[in-house]
Design a protein around this motif. Sequence first.
Motif, short mmCIF file in Angstrom:
data_model
loop_
_atom_site.label_atom_id
_atom_site.label_comp_id
_atom_site.label_asym_id
_atom_site.label_seq_id
_atom_site.Cartn_x
_atom_site.Cartn_y
_atom_site.Cartn_z
N ALA A 15 1.63 6.63 -6.87
CA ALA A 15 0.49 7.44 -7.32
C ALA A 15 0.73 8.92 -7.03
N ILE A 16 1.27 9.23 -5.86
CA ILE A 16 1.56 10.63 -5.51
C ILE A 16 2.60 11.20 -6.45
N ILE A 44 0.84 -1.20 0.00
CA ILE A 44 0.00 0.00 0.00
C ILE A 44 0.88 1.25 0.00
N THR A 60 2.55 1.65 -3.53
CA THR A 60 1.55 2.04 -4.51
C THR A 60 1.12 3.49 -4.29
N SER A 61 0.92 3.89 -3.06
CA SER A 61 0.54 5.27 -2.74
C SER A 61 1.65 6.23 -3.13
#
Length: 149
Positions: free
Chosen positions: A16-17, A9, A12-13
């Motif tokens: 994405a950021i 998580i 992936t976060s």
Amino acid sequence: MIGKTIIGIFVTSFGAIMLLSVLPQLVTSTNDSRSDSTTSVLSCQSTSEGTCPITLPSVHANENLEGITVIENGGSVDMTATTSIDDSSKILTVSSLPTSPLQSYQFDVTYLKLADGVNPTTNSLIRMIPIGIVFAVMGVTTFGLMSKL
């Protein structure tokens, strides 16, 4: 198992950021590399349907009206909202004009012409770069995590 999920998580976060922070500049850069804003004074003859077809001097870089403004010459009336573009991205049709009498119009048309050295095929490929990078980053993140878990 919970530790790997938290790491997944987090990675992936973070991806994405990073992607969201870089994407606006990437879109601007790709648009600037494939097009040049140009203003031309173009004329047309109205039809009995109240339309006026305008042929652009060169192909518009987008398949929609993004980057186009159509201002009636002399009257300073913005006709962009009543303008459409055909599938070839070269012919604009101004509508909502008087059906009688038929007359000639001149418009100041600002559009994005293809940059020097960019043909329609290359333009299509350059337009796909931002979405390609989104899929690449998400693919690397997903498959990278899958190989570690």
